[in-house]
Design an enzyme around this catalytic site. Sequence first.
Site, PDB file in Angstrom:
ATOM      1  N   TYR A 161     -28.442 -26.756  -0.283  1.00 12.45           N
ATOM      2  CA  TYR A 161     -29.445 -26.407  -1.608  1.00 12.45           C
ATOM      3  C   TYR A 161     -30.764 -26.767  -1.000  1.00 12.45           C
ATOM      4  O   TYR A 161     -30.975 -27.192   0.343  1.00 12.45           O
ATOM      5  CB  TYR A 161     -28.754 -26.691  -2.797  1.00 12.45           C
ATOM      6  CG  TYR A 161     -27.456 -26.399  -3.086  1.00 12.45           C
ATOM      7  CD1 TYR A 161     -27.326 -25.084  -3.218  1.00 12.45           C
ATOM      8  CD2 TYR A 161     -26.258 -27.211  -2.979  1.00 12.45           C
ATOM      9  CE1 TYR A 161     -25.889 -24.446  -3.494  1.00 12.45           C
ATOM     10  CE2 TYR A 161     -24.970 -26.584  -3.187  1.00 12.45           C
ATOM     11  CZ  TYR A 161     -24.935 -25.364  -3.538  1.00 12.45           C
ATOM     12  OH  TYR A 161     -23.609 -24.703  -3.775  1.00 12.45           O
ATOM     13  N   GLY A 186     -13.677 -36.544  -6.709  1.00 10.19           N
ATOM     14  CA  GLY A 186     -14.161 -35.240  -7.337  1.00 10.19           C
ATOM     15  C   GLY A 186     -12.946 -34.516  -7.976  1.00 10.19           C
ATOM     16  O   GLY A 186     -12.441 -34.700  -8.921  1.00 10.19           O
TER      17      GLY A 186
HETATM   18  C1  LIG Z   1     -15.492 -27.461  -8.549  1.00  8.94           C
HETATM   19  C2  LIG Z   1     -16.270 -28.335  -7.866  1.00  8.94           C
HETATM   20  C3  LIG Z   1     -17.829 -28.222  -8.041  1.00  8.94           C
HETATM   21  C4  LIG Z   1     -18.506 -28.863  -7.053  1.00  8.94           C
HETATM   22  N1  LIG Z   1     -19.912 -29.258  -7.565  1.00  8.94           N
HETATM   23  C5  LIG Z   1     -20.752 -29.859  -7.104  1.00  8.94           C
HETATM   24  C6  LIG Z   1     -21.985 -30.199  -7.405  1.00  8.94           C
HETATM   25  O1  LIG Z   1     -22.360 -29.815  -8.528  1.00  8.94           O
HETATM   26  N2  LIG Z   1     -22.875 -30.798  -6.853  1.00  8.94           N
HETATM   27  C7  LIG Z   1     -22.270 -31.644  -5.638  1.00  8.94           C
HETATM   28  O2  LIG Z   1     -23.281 -32.313  -5.097  1.00  8.94           O
HETATM   29  N3  LIG Z   1     -21.073 -31.387  -5.132  1.00  8.94           N
HETATM   30  C8  LIG Z   1     -20.212 -30.719  -5.895  1.00  8.94           C
HETATM   31  N4  LIG Z   1     -18.934 -30.463  -5.124  1.00  8.94           N
HETATM   32  C9  LIG Z   1     -18.547 -31.509  -4.354  1.00  8.94           C
HETATM   33  C10 LIG Z   1     -17.867 -32.728  -4.894  1.00  8.94           C
HETATM   34  O3  LIG Z   1     -19.016 -33.530  -5.522  1.00  8.94           O
HETATM   35  C11 LIG Z   1     -17.262 -33.535  -4.042  1.00  8.94           C
HETATM   36  O4  LIG Z   1     -18.265 -34.116  -3.068  1.00  8.94           O
HETATM   37  C12 LIG Z   1     -16.092 -32.806  -3.071  1.00  8.94           C
HETATM   38  O5  LIG Z   1     -15.466 -32.489  -3.963  1.00  8.94           O
HETATM   39  C13 LIG Z   1     -15.318 -33.724  -2.305  1.00  8.94           C
HETATM   40  O6  LIG Z   1     -14.624 -34.868  -3.064  1.00  8.94           O
HETATM   41  P1  LIG Z   1     -13.101 -34.550  -3.289  1.00  8.94           P
HETATM   42  O7  LIG Z   1     -12.363 -34.526  -2.253  1.00  8.94           O
HETATM   43  O8  LIG Z   1     -12.982 -35.992  -3.981  1.00  8.94           O
HETATM   44  O9  LIG Z   1     -12.985 -33.616  -4.320  1.00  8.94           O
HETATM   45  C14 LIG Z   1     -18.170 -29.797  -6.106  1.00  8.94           C
HETATM   46  C15 LIG Z   1     -16.719 -29.861  -5.850  1.00  8.94           C
HETATM   47  C16 LIG Z   1     -16.026 -28.975  -6.511  1.00  8.94           C
HETATM   48  C17 LIG Z   1     -14.314 -29.043  -6.294  1.00  8.94           C
END
Ligand SMILES: Cc1cc2nc3c(=O)[nH]c(=O)nc-3n(C[C@H](O)[C@H](O)[C@H](O)COP(=O)(O)O)c2cc1C
Length: 364
Positions: free
Chosen positions: A187, A329
């Site tokens: 971004y 997440g």
């Molecule tokens: C549905 C979804 C939306 C996400 N939106 C954002 C966001 O708004 N900002 C961001 O920095 N990362 C976003 N991410 C990344 C998550 O914050 C996180 O870093 C990523 O999913 C890896 O962690 P996890 O394996 O625990 O899901 C998003 C991930 C998912 C799955």
Amino acid sequence: MSTSLFDPVRLRDLDIPNRVWMAPMCQYSADADGLAVGAPNDWHFQHYVSRAVGGAGLILFEATGVSAEGRISPNDLGLWNETQAEAFARVVEQVRSYGAVAGLQLAHAGRKGGTDAPWRGEGPLTAEEGGWTPLGPSPVPFDERHAVPHELSREELRDVVAEFAASAKLALEAGFEVVEVHGAHGYLLSSFLSPYANRREDEYGGSFENRVRFPLEVVDAVREVWPERLPVLFRISATDWIDEGGWTLDDTVRFAPLLAAHGVDLLDLSSGGNVAGARVASGPGYQVPFASRVKRETGLATGAVGLITEPAQAAKILADGEADVVLLGRELLRDPYWPRRAARELGVEAVTRPLAAPPQYARS
Ligand SMILES: Cc1cc2nc3c(=O)[nH]c(=O)nc-3n(C[C@H](O)[C@H](O)[C@H](O)COP(=O)(O)O)c2cc1C
């Protein structure tokens, strides 16, 4: 097993009750236009309040556009007016009432803006469909599907910096106690850092010092309006995941002390998003080494995120000193009560909020 997972962590004058934090996750569920554009609604209310009841210490609200063009999709949350601030305040008040801290991720989508929700194909939207011309450091599209971004002039960059500050002010008004500047995932800020996306020849492009200039200006502007007593976090993509011509982990290690000097209290280390099709070496805890190296080499507090799903795994990351906190997440989408379940599994007695169940659930 004893664990520090549920010990409080103090950043500036703020005590965050535990070290299991909810990672920011876009819900693409706000109104796209009209009076309630960008404002959280009942979906966001249940989504965030459930995770507070579930025991996460810090609830980081999703990427929230500092302007209409700063949203990823037309259905993203935004915070540039009082109506939005009031709608946020209602959710924040409830999150806090369960003992969790509420934080907001301030974001500008940059050259990835004006696209649709993932479940509708994530494609760029035409103006008729509610899209807009995305903004970027250089007129280089993210990939062949995305529109060519408008190259931001110096004056326009100053406007964006001011938008971040105005949004941070509104966040404070809404009751947030933490803001995270979104510098990850390709971004706007992230694209300035990366030489792959940033091809500018003025003082905002080229050398490392020039590429970090704009993100640091944003941090300064946010810090200026954000109270001394409250923390500012920064989320970064630690690497572009390409061998040459991208932002690297070495760059991140070099950047971290600058962020600290400009008032950032914790670095949240994610990765990728600038280079379409880059090969990400994903797997359990795959980004933990980024948090670990920054913490070890710079002393800045770090957050580890990415495929942290098991209580013992989370506990070990902290026990090994790889990070100060973990962010979850998708696992928190699957199970809003993960923190409480993890405490039970790890034999931690949950006596304080948000970990302790609310009285309505005490008999469980
Ligand atoms: C549905 C979804 C939306 C996400 N939106 C954002 C966001 O708004 N900002 C961001 O920095 N990362 C976003 N991410 C990344 C998550 O914050 C996180 O870093 C990523 O999913 C890896 O962690 P996890 O394996 O625990 O899901 C998003 C991930 C998912 C799955």
